[in-house]
Scaffold this active site. Structure first.
Site, mmCIF file in Angstrom:
data_model
loop_
_atom_site.group_PDB
_atom_site.id
_atom_site.type_symbol
_atom_site.label_atom_id
_atom_site.label_comp_id
_atom_site.label_asym_id
_atom_site.label_seq_id
_atom_site.Cartn_x
_atom_site.Cartn_y
_atom_site.Cartn_z
ATOM 1 C CG ASP A 98 -2.473 0.722 1.021
ATOM 2 O OD1 ASP A 98 -2.649 0.185 0.225
ATOM 3 O OD2 ASP A 98 -1.957 1.958 1.489
ATOM 4 C CD GLN A 99 2.858 5.729 -3.488
ATOM 5 O OE1 GLN A 99 2.231 5.979 -4.386
ATOM 6 N NE2 GLN A 99 4.222 5.568 -3.324
#
Length: 129
Positions: free
Chosen positions: A69-70
Protein backbone atom coordinates in the site's frame (compact mmCIF):
# COMPACT_ATOMS: atom_id res chain seq x y z
CA UNK A 1 8.13 -23.08 -8.51
CA UNK A 2 4.84 -21.91 -7.00
CA UNK A 3 4.09 -18.39 -8.22
CA UNK A 4 4.20 -15.45 -5.83
CA UNK A 5 0.68 -14.34 -4.94
CA UNK A 6 0.14 -10.58 -5.22
CA UNK A 7 -2.66 -9.37 -2.93
CA UNK A 8 -3.74 -6.74 -5.43
CA UNK A 9 -5.47 -6.38 -8.77
CA UNK A 10 -3.48 -3.25 -9.61
CA UNK A 11 -2.18 -3.49 -13.15
CA UNK A 12 0.67 -1.16 -12.21
CA UNK A 13 1.86 -3.35 -9.31
CA UNK A 14 1.60 -6.48 -11.44
CA UNK A 15 3.68 -4.88 -14.21
CA UNK A 16 6.35 -3.79 -11.71
CA UNK A 17 6.70 -7.31 -10.34
CA UNK A 18 6.63 -8.85 -13.82
CA UNK A 19 9.91 -7.05 -14.50
CA UNK A 20 11.57 -9.45 -12.04
CA UNK A 21 10.69 -12.37 -14.29
CA UNK A 22 9.08 -14.34 -11.44
CA UNK A 23 5.90 -16.36 -11.87
CA UNK A 24 3.03 -14.32 -10.40
CA UNK A 25 -0.65 -14.77 -9.59
CA UNK A 26 -3.00 -12.11 -8.26
CA UNK A 27 -5.94 -12.10 -5.88
CA UNK A 28 -8.19 -9.24 -4.79
CA UNK A 29 -7.88 -8.55 -1.06
CA UNK A 30 -11.09 -7.85 0.85
CA UNK A 31 -9.81 -5.11 3.17
CA UNK A 32 -11.45 -1.92 4.44
CA UNK A 33 -8.94 0.84 3.63
CA UNK A 34 -10.54 3.47 5.88
CA UNK A 35 -7.92 5.16 8.09
CA UNK A 36 -8.41 4.74 11.84
CA UNK A 37 -9.05 8.00 13.72
CA UNK A 38 -5.72 9.77 14.20
CA UNK A 39 -3.79 7.07 12.33
CA UNK A 40 -0.48 8.39 10.95
CA UNK A 41 0.05 7.98 7.19
CA UNK A 42 3.06 5.65 7.63
CA UNK A 43 1.15 3.47 10.10
CA UNK A 44 -1.80 3.35 7.70
CA UNK A 45 0.38 2.16 4.82
CA UNK A 46 2.02 -0.54 6.98
CA UNK A 47 -1.31 -1.72 8.42
CA UNK A 48 -2.98 -1.93 5.01
CA UNK A 49 -0.07 -3.78 3.38
CA UNK A 50 -0.15 -6.37 6.17
CA UNK A 51 -3.95 -6.63 6.17
CA UNK A 52 -4.04 -7.22 2.41
CA UNK A 53 -1.31 -9.87 2.53
CA UNK A 54 -2.85 -11.61 5.56
CA UNK A 55 -6.37 -11.68 4.12
CA UNK A 56 -5.26 -13.22 0.83
CA UNK A 57 -2.74 -15.57 2.49
CA UNK A 58 -5.49 -16.94 4.74
CA UNK A 59 -7.35 -18.06 1.60
CA UNK A 60 -4.19 -19.56 0.04
CA UNK A 61 -2.20 -21.42 2.72
CA UNK A 62 1.38 -22.29 1.84
CA UNK A 63 1.75 -19.48 -0.72
CA UNK A 64 4.09 -16.53 -0.39
CA UNK A 65 1.69 -13.60 -0.51
CA UNK A 66 2.72 -9.98 -1.07
CA UNK A 67 0.60 -7.06 0.08
CA UNK A 68 1.43 -3.43 -0.59
CA UNK A 69 0.00 0.00 0.00
CA UNK A 70 1.08 3.58 -0.56
CA UNK A 71 -0.17 6.59 1.37
CA UNK A 72 0.65 10.15 0.42
CA UNK A 73 1.08 12.63 3.27
CA UNK A 74 0.67 16.38 3.08
CA UNK A 75 1.28 18.43 6.23
CA UNK A 76 0.91 15.36 8.44
CA UNK A 77 -2.41 14.22 6.95
CA UNK A 78 -3.01 11.31 4.56
CA UNK A 79 -4.18 12.15 1.04
CA UNK A 80 -6.77 9.70 -0.18
CA UNK A 81 -7.66 8.90 -3.76
CA UNK A 82 -9.47 11.96 -5.06
CA UNK A 83 -12.30 10.12 -6.84
CA UNK A 84 -13.41 13.09 -8.94
CA UNK A 85 -11.77 15.59 -11.26
CA UNK A 86 -12.68 18.44 -8.91
CA UNK A 87 -11.16 16.64 -5.91
CA UNK A 88 -8.00 15.87 -7.93
CA UNK A 89 -7.69 19.52 -8.87
CA UNK A 90 -8.11 20.52 -5.22
CA UNK A 91 -5.40 18.03 -4.15
CA UNK A 92 -2.99 19.32 -6.79
CA UNK A 93 -3.67 22.90 -5.71
CA UNK A 94 -2.96 21.94 -2.08
CA UNK A 95 0.31 20.23 -3.11
CA UNK A 96 1.49 23.19 -5.21
CA UNK A 97 4.85 24.37 -3.87
CA UNK A 98 4.71 21.81 -1.03
CA UNK A 99 6.63 18.69 -0.05
CA UNK A 100 4.61 15.50 -0.13
CA UNK A 101 5.77 12.29 1.57
CA UNK A 102 4.88 8.95 -0.02
CA UNK A 103 4.93 6.01 2.39
CA UNK A 104 5.16 2.72 0.47
CA UNK A 105 4.78 -0.41 2.58
CA UNK A 106 5.11 -4.05 1.63
CA UNK A 107 4.36 -7.20 3.58
CA UNK A 108 5.31 -10.74 2.55
CA UNK A 109 3.52 -13.57 4.39
CA UNK A 110 3.55 -17.35 4.26
CA UNK A 111 2.06 -19.58 6.96
CA UNK A 112 2.55 -17.01 9.72
CA UNK A 113 6.06 -15.94 8.66
CA UNK A 114 6.00 -12.18 8.08
CA UNK A 115 8.51 -9.84 6.46
CA UNK A 116 7.72 -6.12 6.28
CA UNK A 117 9.31 -2.90 5.05
CA UNK A 118 8.24 0.69 4.52
CA UNK A 119 9.99 3.20 2.27
CA UNK A 120 9.69 6.97 2.33
CA UNK A 121 9.95 9.10 -0.80
CA UNK A 122 9.66 12.86 -0.48
CA UNK A 123 8.58 14.87 -3.51
CA UNK A 124 8.72 18.65 -3.73
CA UNK A 125 5.99 19.95 -6.04
CA UNK A 126 6.77 23.05 -8.04
CA UNK A 127 4.28 25.88 -7.85
CA UNK A 128 1.48 24.92 -10.17
CA UNK A 129 -0.34 27.49 -12.29
Amino acid sequence: MTPLLLASTSRYRRELLARLGLPLDTARPDVDETPAPGEAPRALAVRLAQAKAAEVAARHPGRWTLGSDQVAELNGAPLGKPGTVAAAQAQLAAMSGQSVAFHTAICLIRDGEIHQACDLTEVRFRTLG
